[in-house]
Design a protein around this motif. Sequence first.
Motif, mmCIF file in Angstrom:
data_model
loop_
_atom_site.group_PDB
_atom_site.id
_atom_site.type_symbol
_atom_site.label_atom_id
_atom_site.label_comp_id
_atom_site.label_asym_id
_atom_site.label_seq_id
_atom_site.Cartn_x
_atom_site.Cartn_y
_atom_site.Cartn_z
ATOM 1 N N TYR A 149 0.824 -1.212 0.000
ATOM 2 C CA TYR A 149 0.000 0.000 0.000
ATOM 3 C C TYR A 149 0.858 1.263 0.000
ATOM 4 O O TYR A 149 0.457 2.293 -0.583
ATOM 5 N N ALA A 150 2.013 1.203 0.630
ATOM 6 C CA ALA A 150 2.906 2.370 0.609
ATOM 7 C C ALA A 150 3.357 2.682 -0.814
ATOM 8 O O ALA A 150 3.370 3.846 -1.245
ATOM 9 N N LYS A 151 3.725 1.634 -1.570
ATOM 10 C CA LYS A 151 4.160 1.840 -2.949
ATOM 11 C C LYS A 151 2.991 2.266 -3.835
ATOM 12 O O LYS A 151 3.149 3.090 -4.731
ATOM 13 N N LEU A 152 1.802 1.707 -3.565
ATOM 14 C CA LEU A 152 0.620 2.068 -4.353
ATOM 15 C C LEU A 152 0.220 3.521 -4.084
ATOM 16 O O LEU A 152 -0.149 4.259 -5.015
ATOM 17 N N ASN A 153 0.300 3.945 -2.814
ATOM 18 C CA ASN A 153 0.001 5.340 -2.479
ATOM 19 C C ASN A 153 0.958 6.291 -3.184
ATOM 20 O O ASN A 153 0.570 7.363 -3.664
ATOM 21 N N SER A 154 2.223 5.900 -3.259
ATOM 22 C CA SER A 154 3.219 6.740 -3.915
ATOM 23 C C SER A 154 2.943 6.868 -5.405
ATOM 24 O O SER A 154 3.164 7.924 -6.004
ATOM 25 N N ALA A 155 2.446 5.797 -6.002
ATOM 26 C CA ALA A 155 2.199 5.797 -7.448
ATOM 27 C C ALA A 155 0.906 6.498 -7.829
ATOM 28 O O ALA A 155 0.851 7.262 -8.801
ATOM 29 N N LEU A 156 -0.161 6.245 -7.062
ATOM 30 C CA LEU A 156 -1.488 6.726 -7.455
ATOM 31 C C LEU A 156 -2.069 7.782 -6.528
ATOM 32 O O LEU A 156 -3.065 8.430 -6.888
ATOM 33 N N GLY A 157 -1.513 7.934 -5.346
ATOM 34 C CA GLY A 157 -2.075 8.869 -4.375
ATOM 35 C C GLY A 157 -2.891 8.133 -3.336
ATOM 36 O O GLY A 157 -3.640 7.201 -3.652
ATOM 37 N N SER A 158 -2.788 8.543 -2.090
ATOM 38 C CA SER A 158 -3.446 7.836 -0.985
ATOM 39 C C SER A 158 -4.969 7.937 -1.059
ATOM 40 O O SER A 158 -5.679 7.016 -0.648
ATOM 41 N N ARG A 159 -5.488 9.032 -1.587
ATOM 42 C CA ARG A 159 -6.944 9.218 -1.659
ATOM 43 C C ARG A 159 -7.587 8.164 -2.561
ATOM 44 O O ARG A 159 -8.588 7.534 -2.189
ATOM 45 N N LEU A 160 -7.053 7.965 -3.757
ATOM 46 C CA LEU A 160 -7.592 6.980 -4.690
ATOM 47 C C LEU A 160 -7.481 5.570 -4.123
ATOM 48 O O LEU A 160 -8.434 4.774 -4.218
ATOM 49 N N VAL A 161 -6.363 5.243 -3.520
ATOM 50 C CA VAL A 161 -6.166 3.908 -2.946
ATOM 51 C C VAL A 161 -7.143 3.673 -1.803
ATOM 52 O O VAL A 161 -7.720 2.587 -1.671
ATOM 53 N N ALA A 162 -7.379 4.691 -0.984
ATOM 54 C CA ALA A 162 -8.316 4.552 0.141
ATOM 55 C C ALA A 162 -9.729 4.289 -0.357
ATOM 56 O O ALA A 162 -10.449 3.432 0.176
ATOM 57 N N PHE A 163 -10.147 5.021 -1.401
ATOM 58 C CA PHE A 163 -11.482 4.797 -1.970
ATOM 59 C C PHE A 163 -11.607 3.379 -2.519
ATOM 60 O O PHE A 163 -12.648 2.722 -2.360
ATOM 61 N N ALA A 164 -10.562 2.895 -3.173
ATOM 62 C CA ALA A 164 -10.593 1.545 -3.737
ATOM 63 C C ALA A 164 -10.703 0.495 -2.632
ATOM 64 O O ALA A 164 -11.443 -0.489 -2.769
ATOM 65 N N ARG A 165 -9.987 0.695 -1.542
ATOM 66 C CA ARG A 165 -10.058 -0.258 -0.425
ATOM 67 C C ARG A 165 -11.444 -0.268 0.203
ATOM 68 O O ARG A 165 -11.959 -1.318 0.594
ATOM 69 N N GLN A 166 -12.072 0.892 0.293
ATOM 70 C CA GLN A 166 -13.434 0.964 0.822
ATOM 71 C C GLN A 166 -14.419 0.209 -0.066
ATOM 72 O O GLN A 166 -15.357 -0.423 0.414
ATOM 73 N N PHE A 167 -14.208 0.283 -1.366
ATOM 74 C CA PHE A 167 -15.080 -0.434 -2.283
ATOM 75 C C PHE A 167 -15.009 -1.933 -2.039
ATOM 76 O O PHE A 167 -16.024 -2.638 -2.087
ATOM 77 N N ILE A 168 -13.828 -2.439 -1.817
ATOM 78 C CA ILE A 168 -13.676 -3.875 -1.562
ATOM 79 C C ILE A 168 -14.401 -4.265 -0.281
ATOM 80 O O ILE A 168 -15.045 -5.317 -0.199
ATOM 81 N N ASP A 169 -14.331 -3.418 0.731
ATOM 82 C CA ASP A 169 -14.943 -3.726 2.022
ATOM 83 C C ASP A 169 -16.466 -3.633 1.990
ATOM 84 O O ASP A 169 -17.153 -4.378 2.700
ATOM 85 N N ASN A 170 -17.006 -2.735 1.162
ATOM 86 C CA ASN A 170 -18.432 -2.404 1.255
ATOM 87 C C ASN A 170 -19.291 -2.886 0.101
ATOM 88 O O ASN A 170 -20.507 -2.695 0.128
ATOM 89 N N HIS A 171 -18.684 -3.470 -0.909
ATOM 90 C CA HIS A 171 -19.461 -3.856 -2.085
ATOM 91 C C HIS A 171 -19.173 -5.297 -2.497
ATOM 92 O O HIS A 171 -18.059 -5.793 -2.311
ATOM 93 N N ALA A 172 -20.203 -5.918 -3.057
ATOM 94 C CA ALA A 172 -20.067 -7.296 -3.531
ATOM 95 C C ALA A 172 -19.513 -7.308 -4.944
ATOM 96 O O ALA A 172 -19.969 -6.543 -5.798
ATOM 97 N N ILE A 173 -18.537 -8.162 -5.192
ATOM 98 C CA ILE A 173 -17.913 -8.273 -6.511
ATOM 99 C C ILE A 173 -18.133 -9.682 -7.045
ATOM 100 O O ILE A 173 -17.792 -10.670 -6.385
ATOM 101 N N THR A 174 -18.703 -9.796 -8.224
ATOM 102 C CA THR A 174 -18.933 -11.079 -8.883
ATOM 103 C C THR A 174 -18.230 -11.069 -10.231
ATOM 104 O O THR A 174 -18.351 -10.094 -10.984
#
Length: 434
Positions: free
Chosen positions: A31-56
Amino acid sequence: MQSATRLPFLLQEIFEQFKGSLSIDDLADFYAKLNSALGSRLVAFARQFIDNHAITVYFSNAGKSLSLAEIREDCYTKKKRKKKSLHLLPDVNYCFCKSFQTKVLKLGEAYTCEHVLALRLAFLLDNCINCIQFKEVQPHKFDNLLKGFSSPPPQGSGDNLSHKMTLGLEYINYRFVGCLENIKTFAAGIRSIGFGDHGIFHINEDGLRCTVEQGKCIQANLFITPACFSDYHVNGLVHFTINMNVLIECLSIFAGIDCSMKMFYKDDDPLVIILEPHDEDNIRTECSIKTTHYDETMDFCLDADSILNTVFIKGREMANIFHDLDKSAEELQITLSPRKPYFKVETLGVMQSECSIEVAKTSEMMILFNCKNLTTARYKISLMRATQRAMLAASKVAIKTDSSGLLEMHFMMQDENQAEVYAQFYITPVVEND
């Protein structure tokens, strides 16, 4: 944030490095490397999506290594909760969400959106937290999912390459798919060349052409550019013949009502047309029109070595000229001259009764006048009547002749997006010794 040109390769390196089982320390480093590449805000939103939404992820083992992902989320309104689905193609950096369309495609401020990143994270973390449900479906059901999953991006969103790639997967089983937001101009164009029983469709990346012929005396071509379509997908060169009367009847089902249209074609299969009225959410009709193999069309062409005469006239005024001519006449004569009478149309009846109309080159109805040599030729009125519908629908008419007397007429029409739609007619002259 890394540069846009370097990002795809950097992200691939990061995900490859941490592929497999991840420890807590590995996750922190990842996550540290991903934050550096894309920004912590975008990575945080993506992690929330995994926690709160169903993926099929849907897939089929019918010989195609292709899958489709669905992210389901709950949307709350004042009265009730509604479920909303977002559909993505794994390993494709494209999303129909507003953020991707605006920030990535239009403004170029970001490389991807939280939805695409969330799906990529889900595949990486699935072994640890089981965040994806994989579902195998039958081949025909998977084909239906391919057709129904995608919707076109907002107009002017930009990335044609990504959109075409997505459309190519969505329409993988079709040789041609065309979608029109409004069929008004298309239907008018088809009717304008509907004097023959059969129309021959030629479709490629440059657009759609429908050709109708009658004997060896007259040929009409309707040209529609890809810009007229909201979606346009063609695989190679597509040719087929269709009954024009049946096609016109299908396009007239919702006569007088604004409709959208989708056309689907597979090799040797019927042409499928789906019409949906704009103001009726629960009404649509699907027509399946039998197609046959096409025959080669005649190759009409003006003699480029001779002096060509060309005039452009306003469409409505041109229609009025032909309307005022003697309707009992058998033949019509057109004269183009660099001197008076300039442009003259006259008829000859059974009793040699004459009716003529002259238009000066300075007339308000004349848009362009380019005549360098006198040309006079006679044509059968019955053939000229075949141009009547096109003339009424046209904003302007171009008339060209050469020394042989072959008449070429262009009828320019515009759709609601000002894209090019025009009908082209070739009419052979009456030979003197007939």
